[in-house]
Design an enzyme around this catalytic site. Structure first.
Site, PDB file in Angstrom:
ATOM      1  N   ASP A  59       0.822  -1.251  -0.099  1.00  9.71           N
ATOM      2  CA  ASP A  59      -0.004  -0.132  -0.023  1.00  9.71           C
ATOM      3  C   ASP A  59       0.816   1.484   0.042  1.00  9.71           C
ATOM      4  OD1 ASP A  59       0.837  -0.078   2.589  1.00  9.71           O
ATOM      5  OD2 ASP A  59      -1.145   0.005   3.574  1.00  9.71           O
ATOM      6  N   SER A  60       2.255   0.969   0.241  1.00 10.25           N
ATOM      7  CA  SER A  60       3.171   2.162  -0.078  1.00 10.25           C
ATOM      8  C   SER A  60       2.852   2.877  -1.581  1.00 10.25           C
ATOM      9  CB  SER A  60       4.505   1.556  -0.199  1.00 10.25           C
ATOM     10  OG  SER A  60       4.983   0.661  -0.863  1.00 10.25           O
ATOM     11  N   ASP A  98      -1.114  -6.231  -0.564  1.00  7.94           N
ATOM     12  CA  ASP A  98      -1.183  -5.504   0.896  1.00  7.94           C
ATOM     13  C   ASP A  98      -2.560  -5.141   1.166  1.00  7.94           C
ATOM     14  OD1 ASP A  98      -0.019  -4.744   3.181  1.00  7.94           O
ATOM     15  OD2 ASP A  98       1.062  -3.038   2.156  1.00  7.94           O
ATOM     16  N   LYS A 128      -0.990  -9.609   2.995  1.00  7.59           N
ATOM     17  CA  LYS A 128      -0.404  -9.031   4.003  1.00  7.59           C
ATOM     18  C   LYS A 128      -0.922  -8.031   4.716  1.00  7.59           C
ATOM     19  CE  LYS A 128       3.251  -5.695   3.861  1.00  7.59           C
ATOM     20  NZ  LYS A 128       2.475  -4.723   4.819  1.00  7.59           N
ATOM     21  N   GLU A 130      -1.067  -5.550   8.531  1.00  9.72           N
ATOM     22  CA  GLU A 130      -0.284  -4.857   9.720  1.00  9.72           C
ATOM     23  C   GLU A 130      -0.940  -5.139  11.082  1.00  9.72           C
ATOM     24  OE1 GLU A 130       0.108  -0.693   8.886  1.00  9.72           O
ATOM     25  OE2 GLU A 130       0.915  -0.790   6.901  1.00  9.72           O
ATOM     26  N   GLU A 197       9.569  -4.171  10.339  1.00  6.85           N
ATOM     27  CA  GLU A 197       9.927  -2.700   9.753  1.00  6.85           C
ATOM     28  C   GLU A 197      10.506  -1.798  10.877  1.00  6.85           C
ATOM     29  OE1 GLU A 197       7.037  -0.908   7.022  1.00  6.85           O
ATOM     30  OE2 GLU A 197       8.147   0.913   7.020  1.00  6.85           O
TER      31      GLU A 197
HETATM   32  O1  KIV Z   1       3.439  -1.073   1.806  1.00  7.08           O
HETATM   33  C1  KIV Z   1       4.639  -1.619   1.716  1.00  7.08           C
HETATM   34  O2  KIV Z   1       5.429  -1.392   0.550  1.00  7.08           O
HETATM   35  C2  KIV Z   1       5.430  -2.191   2.810  1.00  7.08           C
HETATM   36  C3  KIV Z   1       6.653  -2.657   2.691  1.00  7.08           C
HETATM   37  C4  KIV Z   1       7.290  -1.471   3.371  1.00  7.08           C
HETATM   38  C5  KIV Z   1       6.958  -3.683   3.447  1.00  7.08           C
HETATM   39  O3  KIV Z   1       4.439  -2.639   3.643  1.00  7.08           O
END
Ligand code: KIV
Length: 308
Positions: A59-60, A98, A128, A130, A197
């Site tokens: 989600d970056s 994510d 993924k 969090e 992280e």
């Molecule tokens: O969103 C993302 O790119 C991430 C990485 C920094 C692991 O969660």
């Protein structure tokens, strides 16, 4: 499956799609795992050619591709759109989608449904999310639906307003102890791997030793079972800020600016396109065209031979 020449050895070996089980086997044989983020088709294609083990559609993308201030505005639709593009490009890497903010926090049922969309619609192999112990029940439900889950502890960017800044986590003994407990809870809940992280490197090493599932570090030192970076940071494309732990392997922003400036200068000077980059037609065909035009309207004659 295809037969390829392994980049790291001269032996010819069969290239297999990377699976969750293979990632876990890599930890068992102490083979470091490579993971990078991708958000589009060409990048995924090139990463697959470079044999990157895991591609994370993070989600970056909200910050490095969509230009938001944080990852919070990213929606399920944004994620599905970009995951589909990545899935079209990468055939071998393990693909992880994510889960964006508020796609898994409100209820377990909603979390399972949204997790399912990553596999059913977007071509991902795993998701993924969090968070620590507070996500254990959600993780159990998603895993029991047959969806592999990667956890994420330490600096979890979706909690930016709780943390107040993107500073490292787990630096005092109490926070480190809680993080270690959280990691064990996530493993017990069924996570197949865990992102760590921006935490102290010796804490990350301890977590990696205590867990049987692989850890993937970003700003967490070399003691993790693998490493992950945001690709736009690694390539030097995202210039707004660069975390301390990022190593830039290229300066693509500089190279892009050079190319854009050169293009603009050549356009302004009418130096582009030159003959090499233009399409032509034969003199015979051109002659025919002139005759056709002359017949249609005898007063119309093409004077400018330079047009050829
Ligand atoms: O969103 C993302 O790119 C991430 C990485 C920094 C692991 O969660």
């Amino acid at each position: 499956m295809s037969v390829i020449q392994s980049p790291s050895s001269s032996a010819t070996e069969e290239r297999k799609k990377v699976s969750v089980r293979l990632i876990q086997a890599m930890k068992a044989r102490h083979e470091p795992i490579s993971m990078l983020t991708a958000y589009d088709y060409p990048t995924a294609l090139i990463m697959d050619q470079a044999s990157i083990d895991i591609i994370l559609v993070g989600d970056s993308l909200g910050m490095v591709v969509l230009g938001y201030e944080s990852t919070l505005p990213v929606t399920m639709e944004d994620m599905i759109h970009h995951c589909k593009a990545v899935a079209r490009g990468a055939k071998y890497a393990l693909l992880v989608g994510d889960m964006p903010f508020m796609s898994y926090q409100a209820s377990t049922e909603e979390a399972v449904r949204n997790a399912g969309r990553f596999l059913q619609e977007a071509g991902m192999n795993a998701i993924k999310l969090e968070g620590g112990r507070e996500r254990a029940e959600t993780i159990r439900a998603i895993v029991s639906a047959g969806i592999p889950v990667m956890g994420h502890l330490g600096l979890t960017p979706q909690s930016i307003h709780k943390f107040g800044s993107y500073r490292p986590q787990g630096r005092d003994a109490g926070a480190a102890f809680k993080l270690l407990e959280d990691a064990q809870i996530l493993e017990e809940a069924g996570c197949f791997s865990l992102v760590l992280e921006s935490i102290p490197k010796r804490l990350a090493q301890l977590v990696s030793q205590r867990l049987t599932i692989p850890t993937l570090g970003i700003g967490a030192g070399v003691g993790c079972d693998g490493q992950v970076l945001v690709t736009h940071d690694l390539l030097g494309i995202f210039e707004r800020f660069t975390p301390k732990f990022v190593k830039q392997y290229a300066n693509l922003a500089g190279e892009m600016k050079r190319a854009f400036n050169e293009y603009k200068a050549e356009v302004k000077a009418s130096a582009f396109p030159d003959d090499e980059h233009s399409v032509d037609m034969s003199d015979d065909e051109w002659q025919c065209l002139e005759e056709m035009l002359a017949k249609e309207n005898p007063s119309l004659i093409i004077h400018d031979q330079a047009i050829r």
